[in-house]
Design an enzyme around this catalytic site. Structure first.
Site, PDB file in Angstrom:
ATOM      1  CB  CYS A 143      -1.010   0.151   1.239  1.00 35.91           C
ATOM      2  SG  CYS A 143      -0.043  -0.462   2.723  1.00 35.91           S
TER       3      CYS A 143
HETATM    4  N1  LIG Z   1      -4.497  -4.105   5.196  1.00 29.03           N
HETATM    5  C1  LIG Z   1      -3.946  -3.451   4.238  1.00 29.03           C
HETATM    6  O1  LIG Z   1      -4.156  -2.292   4.069  1.00 29.03           O
HETATM    7  C2  LIG Z   1      -3.212  -4.071   3.053  1.00 29.03           C
HETATM    8  C3  LIG Z   1      -2.656  -3.399   1.894  1.00 29.03           C
HETATM    9  C4  LIG Z   1      -1.940  -3.945   0.989  1.00 29.03           C
HETATM   10  C5  LIG Z   1      -1.551  -5.290   1.225  1.00 29.03           C
HETATM   11  N2  LIG Z   1      -2.030  -6.073   2.376  1.00 29.03           N
HETATM   12  C6  LIG Z   1      -1.648  -7.531   2.366  1.00 29.03           C
HETATM   13  O2  LIG Z   1      -2.584  -8.316   2.337  1.00 29.03           O
HETATM   14  C7  LIG Z   1      -2.750  -9.460   2.883  1.00 29.03           C
HETATM   15  C8  LIG Z   1      -3.925  -9.503   3.931  1.00 29.03           C
HETATM   16  O3  LIG Z   1      -3.786  -8.419   4.542  1.00 29.03           O
HETATM   17  P1  LIG Z   1      -4.971  -8.024   5.868  1.00 29.03           P
HETATM   18  O4  LIG Z   1      -4.941  -6.801   6.268  1.00 29.03           O
HETATM   19  O5  LIG Z   1      -6.584  -8.405   5.084  1.00 29.03           O
HETATM   20  O6  LIG Z   1      -4.659  -9.018   6.785  1.00 29.03           O
HETATM   21  P2  LIG Z   1      -5.725  -9.444   7.885  1.00 29.03           P
HETATM   22  O7  LIG Z   1      -6.999  -8.850   8.235  1.00 29.03           O
HETATM   23  O8  LIG Z   1      -4.907 -10.042   9.064  1.00 29.03           O
HETATM   24  O9  LIG Z   1      -6.211 -11.144   7.323  1.00 29.03           O
HETATM   25  C9  LIG Z   1      -5.488 -12.058   7.106  1.00 29.03           C
HETATM   26  C10 LIG Z   1      -6.355 -13.181   6.318  1.00 29.03           C
HETATM   27  O10 LIG Z   1      -5.381 -14.277   6.234  1.00 29.03           O
HETATM   28  C11 LIG Z   1      -6.097 -15.499   6.686  1.00 29.03           C
HETATM   29  N3  LIG Z   1      -4.775 -16.230   7.185  1.00 29.03           N
HETATM   30  C12 LIG Z   1      -3.856 -15.986   8.000  1.00 29.03           C
HETATM   31  N4  LIG Z   1      -2.876 -16.651   8.097  1.00 29.03           N
HETATM   32  C13 LIG Z   1      -3.198 -17.574   7.434  1.00 29.03           C
HETATM   33  C14 LIG Z   1      -2.378 -18.683   6.875  1.00 29.03           C
HETATM   34  N5  LIG Z   1      -1.217 -19.256   7.071  1.00 29.03           N
HETATM   35  N6  LIG Z   1      -2.888 -19.409   5.740  1.00 29.03           N
HETATM   36  C15 LIG Z   1      -4.009 -19.272   5.101  1.00 29.03           C
HETATM   37  N7  LIG Z   1      -4.866 -18.135   5.612  1.00 29.03           N
HETATM   38  C16 LIG Z   1      -4.242 -17.030   6.396  1.00 29.03           C
HETATM   39  C17 LIG Z   1      -6.868 -15.002   7.941  1.00 29.03           C
HETATM   40  O11 LIG Z   1      -7.968 -15.775   8.324  1.00 29.03           O
HETATM   41  P3  LIG Z   1      -7.647 -17.339   9.198  1.00 29.03           P
HETATM   42  O12 LIG Z   1      -6.355 -17.066  10.041  1.00 29.03           O
HETATM   43  O13 LIG Z   1      -8.771 -17.532   9.665  1.00 29.03           O
HETATM   44  O14 LIG Z   1      -7.131 -18.262   8.169  1.00 29.03           O
HETATM   45  C18 LIG Z   1      -7.473 -13.840   7.242  1.00 29.03           C
HETATM   46  O15 LIG Z   1      -8.498 -14.194   6.682  1.00 29.03           O
HETATM   47  C19 LIG Z   1      -1.141  -9.266   3.751  1.00 29.03           C
HETATM   48  O16 LIG Z   1      -0.363 -10.196   3.081  1.00 29.03           O
HETATM   49  C20 LIG Z   1      -1.031  -7.979   3.799  1.00 29.03           C
HETATM   50  O17 LIG Z   1       0.339  -7.614   3.866  1.00 29.03           O
HETATM   51  C21 LIG Z   1      -2.844  -5.506   3.219  1.00 29.03           C
END
Ligand SMILES: NC(=O)c1ccc[n+]([C@@H]2O[C@H](COP(=O)([O-])OP(=O)(O)OC[C@H]3O[C@@H](n4cnc5c(N)ncnc54)[C@H](OP(=O)(O)O)[C@@H]3O)[C@@H](O)[C@H]2O)c1
Length: 328
Positions: A143
Site C-alpha cells: 500500500c
Molecule cells: N490491510 C491493508 O491495508 C493491506 C494493504 C496491502 C496489502 N495487504 C496485504 O494483504 C494481505 C492480507 O492483509 P489483511 O490486512 O487483510 O490481513 P488480515 O486482516 O490479518 O487478514 C488475514 C487473512 O488471512 C488468513 N490467514 C492468516 N494466516 C493464514 C495462513 N497461514 N494460511 C491461510 N490463511 C491465513 C486469515 O484468516 P484465518 O487466520 O482464519 O485463516 C485472514 O482471513 C497481507 O499479506 C497484507 O500484507 C494488506
C-alpha cells in the site's frame, strides 16, 4: 468467472468481496478462513449481508476450483499456495509481499527463507501494464509503495534524493488487534513508527530504479486515527530546478489516459472506498513536493488487485472499480 479469495475474513479479503459484487463477470465462489470455516460471511463482514451468501471454508489448495484466486493472506502463507494454484491453471493475484522483490532481497528484508520463488510482474498497472496483460500471476504491490511511487514516478529520473513521509490509517495493520492499534493509543494521536526501517522501502527503491532513477530514497510512516487511507508527501530533490508549469505538464503527460490517477489536491476523504490515486505537485525550484492520497484497502490492495485481474483476463481494466470516493 469463478473467484476464490484466500484470507477472505481479513480486511483485504472482505474488501475484495465488496468490490467484486459490482464486477460484470467475476463471481466469488470460494472464500477461505481457517479459523472461521462454516461461518456465514456476513457474520464477520456485516456490510456484505445480502450481497454474498457464502460461508467461509478451509479447502486444501488442490481442492480450490476457480478461474482466478486472490491471496489475501500474510506473507510466507502466500508462497505455500501460489505455485500449487498456478500448476492447476488458476490465475493468481498475490496481495502479500512474497513475490514483490527479488528472492535475495525479500529474504533479507523479511528475515525468512522463500520456499517457492518465481519472478512476477509488479502490479502497479500505471507503470507495469504491459507485463500484467495476460499474465498468469501478478504480485500486487504494497500500500505505501503504491501511493509513494505514483507520487514520485514522473520526476523520478530527474531526482538525486526522494524522501517519502506517509500517514496511514489503522486498517493497514489488518484485523488482528495489537497494542499499537489499540484505540487509546491511536485515537487523538499521531505515531511515527519504523522511522528508517519499514520493509516497504525496498519496493520503493526497486520502483525508482525501474523508472531509471539513481535517487537515494528514504521513508518514514506515521499512524493516524483514521480507518482507511494513506497520504504520502514526497520531497523530490532535483539536480536541475524546475518551474511549476513545467512540472505540472510533466505529471499530466505522464498520467495522460490513466483513469485511476487524478491530478487534484489530495485528501483521504476524496479517495476513501475508491480505486483512485489523487496527486498534486508544487515546485520551489530544486525541491518539488508531490502529495498523493489513496485508500490503502482499494488502490493500495484489493482494488488494484482487481485492476490487475482485469488486465490478466483481457477484461476492461475499470470493471468493478468505477465507484467514486466517500466524501465526507
Ligand atoms: N490491510 C491493508 O491495508 C493491506 C494493504 C496491502 C496489502 N495487504 C496485504 O494483504 C494481505 C492480507 O492483509 P489483511 O490486512 O487483510 O490481513 P488480515 O486482516 O490479518 O487478514 C488475514 C487473512 O488471512 C488468513 N490467514 C492468516 N494466516 C493464514 C495462513 N497461514 N494460511 C491461510 N490463511 C491465513 C486469515 O484468516 P484465518 O487466520 O482464519 O485463516 C485472514 O482471513 C497481507 O499479506 C497484507 O500484507 C494488506
Amino acid at each position: 468467472m469463478k473467484i476464490a479469495i484466500l484470507g477472505a475474513s481479513g480486511y483485504a479479503g472482505g474488501e475484495l468481496i465488496r468490490l467484486l459484487v459490482h464486477h460484470s463477470t467475476a463471481k466469488v465462489t470460494c472464500a477461505t478462513s481457517r479459523k472461521l470455516a462454516g461461518t456465514p460471511i456476513d457474520q464477520v463482514h456485516p456490510h456484505l449481508k445480502g450481497f454474498c451468501d457464502l460461508k467461509f471454508e478451509n479447502p486444501a489448495a488442490d481442492d480450490i476450483d476457480a478461474d482466478v484466486a486472490f491471496l489475501a493472506v500474510p506473507h510466507t502463507a502466500a508462497m505455500t499456495y501460489a505455485g500449487k494454484l498456478l500448476s492447476r491453471g488458476i490465475k493468481v493475484v498475490d496481495l502479500s509481499a512474497d513475490y514483490r522483490l527479488p528472492k535475495e532481497i525479500y529474504e533479507k528484508v523479511y528475515g525468512v527463507t522463500h520456499s517457492d520463488y518465481f519472478q512476477a510482474p509488479y502490479g502497479i498497472p500505471e507503470l507495469h501494464r504491459n507485463e500484467c496483460i495476460n499474465a498468469k500471476f501478478v504480485a500486487n504491490p504494497g500500500c505505501f509503495p503504491t501511493g509513494a511511487t505514483l507520487a514520485a514516478a514522473p520526476l523520478a529520473k530527474h531526482a538525486h534524493t526522494v524522501i517519502f513521509d506517509s500517514k496511514t490509517g489503522v486498517s493497514g495493520a489488518g484485523d488482528n488487534p495489537s497494542a499499537t492499534t489499540h484505540y487509546p493509543n491511536v485515537g487523538d494521536n499521531i505515531g511515527p513508527y519504523k522511522w528508517t526501517t519499514h520493509r516497504h522501502l525496498a519496493e520503493m527503491k526497486q520502483e525508482l530504479l525501474w523508472l531509471g532513477s539513481k535517487a537515494k530514497c528514504y521513508f518514514t510512516p506515521h499512524l493516524v486515527p483514521v480507518n482507511r487511507g494513506i497520504l504520502t508527501t514526497a520531497h523530490i530533490l532535483l539536480n536541475e530546478p524546475i518551474e511549476q508549469k513545467e512540472v505540472e505538464k510533466l505529471y499530466s503527460d505522464f498520467y495522460k489516459g490513466e483513469y485511476f490517477v487524478r491530478y487534484q489536491k489530495p485528501s483521504l476523504a476524496a479517495v476513501r472506498g475508491s480505486n483512485f490515486c489523487d496527486v498534486m505537485v508544487e515546485s520551489e525550484g530544486l525541491r518539488v513536493v508531490a502529495i498523493s492520497a489513496i485508500d490503502n484497502l482499494v488502490k493500495g490492495a484489493s482494488g488494484q488487485a482487481i485492476q490487475n485481474m482485469n488486465l490478466m483476463c483481457g477484461l476492461n481494466e475499470q470493471d468493478g472499480l468505477v465507484g467514486a470516493g466517500l466524501l465526507p
